[in-house]
Design an enzyme around this catalytic site. Structure first.
Site: not given
Lengths: 315, 315
Positions: A109-111
């Site tokens: 998700a690379k949040r």
């Protein structure tokens, strides 16, 4: 629910399956087998819900094909978000199905955001035991982005450790322009090396019996010479290594990401596995599954052979 | 659908409403007024769907309250993702409702990934005219994260320009640890200044009649002295300025983010506006709306007065 440190769970499953591979479940509507698309269109029409139904059917086919050969799957959120709420429903149904089959799930998700918002993202993926309204499933680990600094990472780290789930913090990514910021040289090494130092400090807070930590790093396969540097900087962290397959890296390119014990790296491939049926011109359910199984077996053999060649194969 | 450059649309609406404010729609279940929660629980139970229903009701109340006084709302994805597919459904229903009321919507998502995945994220928020399966709504602009470098930003920039939507690329964020990476000094300035240079180059590709570009930047209000530096580095970019209100910044802290023409900055506040009813002990629908209206009017007056004091008020 989980009584074992995340890294320990990963290591146990990797040994059991004799596979360091992570299969990216990144469905693209135009590349899904025709027999699945036809069904989805017939039942739902060409709409978000139809695409979501096709994704679920395709992912279940893939999971059934790979469950005996790999330990981990990694659905990438972007491909699901394209179809709004229906796409996210397909995401969570995929997570649930994979976990039911004994696979561990990494949410790619690379949040990343300021503290209060980072905390909300962490709850989104790891669940919130204090909030009785939240009812959907939880993933086993998550990728996150460090650009906002340590106070944006801390809520993820805290929740990962308290819930025995895992994190992979972006250190060095696999794309051609990754160096624009990550390779910029500062007084104390590159930006990526500074992030590695942050990751290492977090990793020390939760090391399991396996000798690995629940706090890991993303280190791309497309920069093999750098893997050694990062391996030394983060000895306890599991590396999630993207870039194998379609992006160009092979088994011999990723051996530096492993420790001498033959563990420490999860090698991720998506398009080269899940769309292997296209090259094979497979058309039926069974043919498509066979193409995927062949691609996974070739990937496992490639990685294990490369590890054997450098004396790092543990089985 | 849109025949006008994104920045031009923003400037027109700001002038019309005489407001530089952006209202963050960041719902937190424990802080939603009791009369809304009771309804949601009665109709759906305490579950993802119940939380989603409460979010939609609360957001509609807020939008109805603020629509005459502000031009832009900014729902933050994290708060919706907590409730899975139902939460995302609430997100898109909120977007649709706000747009129907004539408000522009910034998706605060801070997405960022390698090229193919970045492209999927861009399609998720800006729609995909080549993909007949995608049926949900589109936002007017999106925040993105630059850590992966220029090839990860390019797909967002291309789609924003071709679809006449907008981007806000994270340059300098408002959180206390933002400096960990962003303030690191290199040969050519700080990391944030290097990102500013990237943003400026993108901005030059799509300048509207207003003199502003569809490619903007996030520059936090909590570092007023730096706003001037970034304002000079990115003269054509709209700044999305978080940090006003709960995070501590006031009107006088954000005047440097504006150009001499009195435009160029969108000042964002969330908790200090949408939860204003708590301090007022408002209990009914009408009381809660009034608390929100008062908070928005105070924010507009604070910003406009500060701009007047420095000779930058355009109306």
């Amino acid at each position: 629910m989980n009584s074992v440190n995340y890294a320990d769970r990963i290591c146990i499953e990797i040994k059991k399956k004799r596979s360091h591979a992570v299969i990216g479940l990144d469905p693209i509507i135009e590349r899904i087998p025709t027999f699945i698309l036809k069904d989805a269109e017939q039942n739902f029409g060409k709409c978000d819900a139809g695409a979501a139904a096709a994704f679920i059917a395709f992912n279940q086919l893939i999971i059934d094909a790979v469950e005996s050969y790999v330990a981990i799957v990694k659905p990438q959120l972007a491909y699901y978000e394209v179809y709004g709420a229906a796409g996210i429903d397909a995401y969570w149904k995929t997570v649930e199905y994979a976990q039911k089959k004994g696979l561990l799930v990494i949410a790619d998700a690379k949040r990343g955001d300021i503290d209060s918002t980072a905390s909300a993202y962490a709850r989104s993926f790891f669940g919130d035991t204090f909030n009785e309204w939240q009812t959907h499933k939880k993933v086993d680990s998550l990728t996150i982005n460090p650009y906002l600094g340590s106070d944006s990472l801390e809520p993820f780290v805290e929740q990962a450790i308290s819930k025995q789930t895992g994190l992979f913090i972006l250190v060095k990514t696999s794309n051609p322009s990754s160096g624009d910021l990550q390779d910029v040289v500062t007084n104390t090494g590159t930006i990526a090396e500074q992030v590695a130092q942050l990751v290492h400090n977090y990793a020390l807070r939760d090391i399991g019996k396996s000798g690995y930590s629940s706090i890991g790093a993303v280190v791309g396969a497309t920069y093999p010479e750098e893997q050694q540097v990062f391996r030394e900087a983060m000895p306890y962290s599991l590396f999630l290594v993207p870039g194998y397959g379609t992006q160009g890296a092979k088994g011999k390119d990723i051996t530096n990401a492993f420790n001498e014990d033959g563990f420490g790296a999860l090698i991720s491939a998506s398009r080269s596995i899940i769309f292997a049926y296209e090259k094979d011109k497979s058309e039926t359910f069974e043919q498509v599954q066979l193409s995927i199984i062949n691609a996974v077996n070739m990937m496992n053999a490639d990685i294990n052979t490369a590890l054997k060649d450098v004396g790092k194969l543990n089985w």
